[in-house]
Structures are given as structure tokens and as C-alpha cells.
Design a protein around this motif. Sequence first.
Motif, PDB file in Angstrom:
ATOM      1  N   ASN A  60      54.927  48.465  44.462  1.00  0.00           N
ATOM      2  CA  ASN A  60      54.881  48.275  43.092  1.00  0.00           C
ATOM      3  C   ASN A  60      56.238  48.443  42.454  1.00  0.00           C
ATOM      4  O   ASN A  60      56.771  49.607  42.289  1.00  0.00           O
ATOM      5  CB  ASN A  60      53.985  49.315  42.521  1.00  0.00           C
ATOM      6  CG  ASN A  60      53.731  48.977  41.042  1.00  0.00           C
ATOM      7  OD1 ASN A  60      54.125  48.017  40.448  1.00  0.00           O
ATOM      8  ND2 ASN A  60      52.748  49.731  40.469  1.00  0.00           N
ATOM      9  N   THR A 115      63.421  39.397  42.736  1.00  0.00           N
ATOM     10  CA  THR A 115      63.580  39.512  41.182  1.00  0.00           C
ATOM     11  C   THR A 115      63.562  40.952  41.110  1.00  0.00           C
ATOM     12  O   THR A 115      63.361  41.817  41.589  1.00  0.00           O
ATOM     13  CB  THR A 115      62.225  38.810  40.532  1.00  0.00           C
ATOM     14  OG1 THR A 115      61.263  39.504  41.001  1.00  0.00           O
ATOM     15  CG2 THR A 115      62.081  37.359  40.749  1.00  0.00           C
ATOM     16  N   PRO A 140      59.381  54.087  36.108  1.00  0.00           N
ATOM     17  CA  PRO A 140      58.255  53.715  35.819  1.00  0.00           C
ATOM     18  C   PRO A 140      57.652  54.802  34.823  1.00  0.00           C
ATOM     19  O   PRO A 140      58.397  55.475  34.398  1.00  0.00           O
ATOM     20  CB  PRO A 140      57.593  53.828  37.065  1.00  0.00           C
ATOM     21  CG  PRO A 140      58.285  54.980  37.677  1.00  0.00           C
ATOM     22  CD  PRO A 140      59.503  54.892  37.270  1.00  0.00           C
ATOM     23  N   SER A 141      56.369  54.364  34.451  1.00  0.00           N
ATOM     24  CA  SER A 141      56.064  55.504  33.420  1.00  0.00           C
ATOM     25  C   SER A 141      55.786  56.528  34.219  1.00  0.00           C
ATOM     26  O   SER A 141      55.475  56.822  35.366  1.00  0.00           O
ATOM     27  CB  SER A 141      54.634  54.927  32.943  1.00  0.00           C
ATOM     28  OG  SER A 141      53.803  54.523  34.102  1.00  0.00           O
ATOM     29  N   ILE A 181      55.996  42.495  29.435  1.00  0.00           N
ATOM     30  CA  ILE A 181      56.808  41.892  30.769  1.00  0.00           C
ATOM     31  C   ILE A 181      56.561  40.390  30.718  1.00  0.00           C
ATOM     32  O   ILE A 181      55.664  39.803  30.591  1.00  0.00           O
ATOM     33  CB  ILE A 181      56.236  42.472  31.894  1.00  0.00           C
ATOM     34  CG1 ILE A 181      56.165  43.923  31.970  1.00  0.00           C
ATOM     35  CG2 ILE A 181      57.047  41.705  33.055  1.00  0.00           C
ATOM     36  CD1 ILE A 181      55.905  44.519  33.352  1.00  0.00           C
ATOM     37  N   ARG A 193      52.448  41.088  31.501  1.00  0.00           N
ATOM     38  CA  ARG A 193      51.910  42.322  31.032  1.00  0.00           C
ATOM     39  C   ARG A 193      51.989  42.258  29.457  1.00  0.00           C
ATOM     40  O   ARG A 193      53.166  42.380  28.979  1.00  0.00           O
ATOM     41  CB  ARG A 193      52.364  43.482  31.557  1.00  0.00           C
ATOM     42  CG  ARG A 193      51.659  44.907  31.132  1.00  0.00           C
ATOM     43  CD  ARG A 193      52.453  46.147  31.743  1.00  0.00           C
ATOM     44  NE  ARG A 193      53.738  46.652  31.324  1.00  0.00           N
ATOM     45  CZ  ARG A 193      54.382  47.519  31.848  1.00  0.00           C
ATOM     46  NH1 ARG A 193      53.916  48.678  32.743  1.00  0.00           N
ATOM     47  NH2 ARG A 193      55.654  47.710  31.428  1.00  0.00           N
ATOM     48  N   GLY A 229      51.957  45.850  39.878  1.00  0.00           N
ATOM     49  CA  GLY A 229      51.381  46.741  39.463  1.00  0.00           C
ATOM     50  C   GLY A 229      49.789  46.505  38.988  1.00  0.00           C
ATOM     51  O   GLY A 229      49.022  47.428  38.622  1.00  0.00           O
TER      52      GLY A 229
HETATM   53  P1  AMP Z   1      55.527  51.079  34.851  1.00  0.00           P
HETATM   54  O1  AMP Z   1      56.712  51.211  35.498  1.00  0.00           O
HETATM   55  O2  AMP Z   1      54.488  51.801  35.147  1.00  0.00           O
HETATM   56  O3  AMP Z   1      55.629  50.636  33.360  1.00  0.00           O
HETATM   57  O4  AMP Z   1      55.180  49.554  35.430  1.00  0.00           O
HETATM   58  C1  AMP Z   1      56.052  48.522  35.674  1.00  0.00           C
HETATM   59  C2  AMP Z   1      55.424  47.248  35.908  1.00  0.00           C
HETATM   60  O5  AMP Z   1      56.341  46.312  35.966  1.00  0.00           O
HETATM   61  C3  AMP Z   1      54.455  47.006  37.017  1.00  0.00           C
HETATM   62  O6  AMP Z   1      53.313  46.306  36.688  1.00  0.00           O
HETATM   63  C4  AMP Z   1      55.296  46.147  37.992  1.00  0.00           C
HETATM   64  O7  AMP Z   1      54.628  45.490  38.889  1.00  0.00           O
HETATM   65  C5  AMP Z   1      55.947  45.473  37.124  1.00  0.00           C
HETATM   66  N1  AMP Z   1      57.266  44.927  37.674  1.00  0.00           N
HETATM   67  C6  AMP Z   1      58.334  45.344  37.731  1.00  0.00           C
HETATM   68  N2  AMP Z   1      59.303  44.636  38.268  1.00  0.00           N
HETATM   69  C7  AMP Z   1      58.655  43.526  38.525  1.00  0.00           C
HETATM   70  C8  AMP Z   1      59.323  42.385  39.282  1.00  0.00           C
HETATM   71  N3  AMP Z   1      60.426  42.099  39.604  1.00  0.00           N
HETATM   72  N4  AMP Z   1      58.308  41.290  39.224  1.00  0.00           N
HETATM   73  C9  AMP Z   1      56.855  41.467  38.575  1.00  0.00           C
HETATM   74  N5  AMP Z   1      56.706  42.760  38.020  1.00  0.00           N
HETATM   75  C10 AMP Z   1      57.421  43.488  38.082  1.00  0.00           C
END
Ligand code: AMP
Length: 342
Positions: A60, A115, A140-141, A181, A193, A229
Amino acid sequence: MNTVFFKEASEENLNKAAAILREGGLVGIPTETVYGLGANALDENAVAHIFEAKGRPQDNPLIIHMPDAGWLDRYCGDVPETARRLAERFWPGPLTMILPRDPIVPLRTTGGLETVGVRCPRHPVTLELIRRAGVPIAAPSGNTSGRPSPTTAGHMLEDMQGKIDAIFDGGACSVGVESTIIDLTVTPPRLLRPGGLPLEALREVLGEVAVDRAVTDALKEGEKPRAPGMKYRHYAPKAPVTVVAGDPEATAEYIAERVGEKTGVICFTEYRDRFPACTVEALGPAADREEHARRIFDALRAFDATDVSEIFAQCPDTEGLGLAVTNRLKKAAGFHVVEVQE
Ligand code: AMP
Ligand code: MG
């Protein structure tokens, strides 16, 4: 580990917290969306500790935070013109852009992806911390994986006390849900998201925006979302949640017919008196979508300090910030949603 709590944004505290970050430590940082669990995004060891402290699955990826769009070219491969336009318009703010990764960003940070998600948060303390640390901050959160995201320093303490070096208190989060996102590596750009920046605002700048299926629907067994995530159960209080969607009057009635003493209810403020026997968390007036966003995670968290055995939630519509609040509620409910007809 003793977790240091910084309260004042004094020179001394900012320098101390920035030094912890630069040297590979973990700091809980305030942003306008939710509190983040920050570490030097370029330091694999520090990043590994983020995954450990949260109990976060390794695949994640983490979003990296920068103080302005001037850092984009340092950490992203090929920065399209649309990214610069979005940054110009919405940064600092609750928008994360997915762009090609520059090899300087470790794969551990991006969960193995080519990415990288980048964002510039709108909070003076965190902007200052990143500038002083001089490195991008992966964050992250700041919740334990699976729990509702923290929107106060107190929430962060609940989950992270003793597990991280420090928490910087920057007050309650002004937006309250995570960033929106947008994946800019595909055509048309794709919303992965929903979050603090409404989809409508993105469409004003980008024109066509596709919406990933994981935003609104449960994934099928084995189906892979584009934001890794989004496949995990998330935001969930301990008691099971049922989301009740439809006209507010009808959903209030539906819930009132089914509650008992051990029922928790998340409702709009106008309806709180309909559930006198229950533990009630009001989300704010039905029409105030910004307030729903600010309140949603605190409401979900509050039930864990009670003995409720089930939770019903009135669901906002999907306009503006409603899309993000609806998404968080549905995920908290494991997509257990009842549609009530008027
Ligand atoms: P959080 O850090 O808890 O806000 O979660 C971050 C979210 O961003 C998660 O759902 C990750 O899967 C998503 N995310 C972060 N970097 C990428 C990426 N390079 N490609 C796709 N999703 C990402
Ligand atoms: Mg999270």
C-alpha cells in the motif's frame, strides 16, 4: 519509546521535529485533511518503520508531501502540463496527483509501483517542517491500519503513543477527510479516491475525469483497484455499521424503527431527537457537507469508547464533499448499504 508531544509551533519545536524527520524518525504531523504519520520519503528504513507502526500492508503505497510545486521535477519522472495546472490551482490543498516516479524515490515508499503520489498540504506547521527537514515527507494517515483516520492530535495519541518519536499538535483538521487522488498517468485522468477536493472542481480544470469503480462499489473477490489501499477494509469502528441511503426523512424513519439501547446512530443534526434511547453522533445539518467531512472520522471513532453493538448511519448524497463522506461511510460498513425508497 517515549512519544514527544509538541504543542507550540515555536522555532525550537519546529527545529526539533524537523531534525527527527531528517534523521529517520517518525512524527505525527497535522494537515488540513487528516493527521499523517510522517517520515523521510527517501529513507527506506524510516519508511519501513511507518508500515510497522501502522500495521500497514507493504503493497500500500505512501503519498509524499512537498512544500510547493517547485519540487515536482525532483521526485517525479515526467510531469505533464495538467499536473502543473492542477498544482497552480489547488496547492497547497487536499489534492494528490499520481505521476511517474523518479528513481530517487524508493520502491518501498511507492509500494513497488513505478508511479508516486504527491501532495502539498495546506497546514503552516507541516509546510514549515518539510522545508526545515529539506526532504519530501512520506505520510499515510496516522491511524492504526483499518481504524478511522485521526483528525485531532488526541486521536493520533490513541493509536500511536509509544510507537513513534513525536506528534506535533496543529489543532483539529479543517477538512477532515483525506485528499482526493487523481491518476494523471492515464487518459482520461482517473479519480482513484474521492476526498477533500470535490470531483466537480477537478472536472472544471481537466474536463473529462473517469471515476474508478472502487470509489463507489465493493470490489469483487481478487479484483485489484488502481489505488492499492482501496482494497482494504478501512475506517471501521469495532461495532458493525449499516449505511442507510436515501431521502433523510425516510432514512431517519427507517433507522428509528430498528434501534435499541445498544444501537449507535450517525445522523444529521435535525434528526438527533428521533433516537432518544441510542448513542448518537450528529454529523451536522443535512445540507452542510463540509461539516460532515470534518465530523465523520471523529463520529466513527467515538463509538469505540461505548458499548454499542451495532451502528446505523444516515448517508449524505454524493455532491461536492458528499462523495468522499459517502465513500468513507460505505467502507466503514464493508459496503453494507440499505437503499430506502421515499
Ligand atoms: P493514506 O496514506 O492512508 O491516505 O492512503 C494513501 C492512499 O493513496 C492509498 O489508498 C494508496 O493506495 C494510494 N496511493 C498512494 N500512492 C499511490 C500510487 N502511486 N498509485 C496509486 N495509488 C496510490
Ligand atoms: Mg489511511
